[in-house]
Design an enzyme around this catalytic site. Structure first.
Site, PDB file in Angstrom:
ATOM      1  N   TYR A 186      40.395  70.967  23.208  1.00 32.19           N
ATOM      2  CA  TYR A 186      41.593  70.424  22.544  1.00 32.19           C
ATOM      3  C   TYR A 186      41.173  69.534  21.376  1.00 32.19           C
ATOM      4  O   TYR A 186      41.657  69.705  20.248  1.00 32.19           O
ATOM      5  CB  TYR A 186      42.464  69.648  23.541  1.00 32.19           C
ATOM      6  N   SER A 204      45.824  65.031  15.889  1.00 33.51           N
ATOM      7  CA  SER A 204      45.855  64.141  17.057  1.00 33.51           C
ATOM      8  C   SER A 204      44.752  63.093  16.901  1.00 33.51           C
ATOM      9  O   SER A 204      43.751  63.320  16.214  1.00 33.51           O
ATOM     10  CB  SER A 204      45.604  64.956  18.324  1.00 33.51           C
TER      11      SER A 204
END
Ligand code: NDP
Ligand code: 8X3
Length: 250
Positions: free
Chosen positions: A149, A136
């Site tokens: 995350y 990501s």
């Protein structure tokens, strides 16, 4: 020769779109996830000689090993592993975040990913195959509430580069794919089911689509064998970078 791909997190979003892209182009696809009904739809669409559903919670190592050990013979020679299953949970700053959410993200995005990769490395080396890990932009760019995350995705990107080094000379290719905002069930999951919050985030933003990411995975997978994309970051045009924050008189 027909190639075989294993795609984790195939019940939704990037994974489901990738199943359709690869199965539609004639690859054999092992599609994994917990929601059996959604995997069955893919099997029905392409046929059980093209798509095999492997139903397990990716955090359950025993279930993962059992599902892989039970693969039908024609699905065993895996050429491409797409480690896609993953999630964010929560948007609160660390000091108010849920430890359970953090552990779920690490168990799924990190521990399960390395467990599956470790299991399939002998096959991928024997096949001179490839690994595409879905990381990501959060691996590189921190934002408030991104805490565990972002940390989990930084692991995915760095692990991918480490794999590249370790697999030197084997012919196995490894890529960390680092998307920014794409509209899937990601935000619904992150907000524990808040559809309005998900809709508000994407409204008017022209986010990337699951098909955009599936097409990128397809492109990476079909480059000539002498080319390796180490890491690839992509965003919708509507998304870019913000500045540093400053707390005055703190
Ligand atoms: P979705 O929520 O639409 O899909 C997530 C997939 O992961 C589902 O198929 C889900 O399957 C699977 N999954 C989650 N937890 C588990 C589990 N415990 N066991 C098995 N499967 C699991 O999200 P996306 O398609 O957007 O996300 C795919 C990947 O892309 C994730 O790693 C995410 O972090 C990453 N990503 C997403 C971005 C975005 O903006 N959407 C941007 C950058 C990266 P099921 O629930 O059926 O088990
Ligand atoms: C998902 C992208 O910006 O929500 O990985 O962290 S972001």
């Amino acid at each position: 020769m027909t190639k075989t791909i294993l795609i984790t997190g195939a019940t939704s979003g990037f994974g489901a779109a990738a199943v359709k892209r690869f199965a539609g182009a004639g690859w054999r696809v092992i599609a994994t996830g917990r929601r059996a009904g959604r995997l069955q739809v893919l099997v029905n669409q392409f046929g059980d000689d093209r798509v095999h559903a492997a139903i397990f919670d990716i955090r359950d190592a025993d279930a993962m090993h059992a599902a892989l050990d039970a693969l039908p013979p024609q699905f065993r020679d895996i050429d491409l592993l797409v480690n896609n299953a993953g999630l964010a949970q929560g948007t609160l700053p660390a000091q108010r975040a849920s430890l359970d959410d953090w552990r779920t993200m690490i168990d799924t995005n990190v521990t399960a990913l390395v467990t599956l990769t470790h299991k399939l490395l002998p096959t991928l080396i024997a096949r001179q195959g490839a690994i595409i890990n879905i990381s990501s932009t959060a691996a590189t760019y921190p934002y408030t509430g991104g805490n565990a995350y972002g940390g989990s995705k930084a692991f995915v990107s760095q692990f991918s580069l480490g794999l590249r080094a370790d697999l030197h000379g084997t012919g196995v290719r490894v890529t960390a794919l680092e998307p920014g905002m794409a509209e899937t069930e990601f935000t619904l999951v992150r907000t524990h089911g808040d559809q309005a919050a998900s809709d508000a985030l994407y409204k008017g933003a022209k986010p990337m689509t699951a098909e955009d990411i599936a097409e990128t995975i397809w492109w990476i997978a079909n480059l000539p064998p002498h080319l390796n994309i180490n890491r690839l970051e992509l965003m919708p045009t509507s998304q870019s970078f913000a500045g540093f924050q400053i707390a005055r008189d703190a």
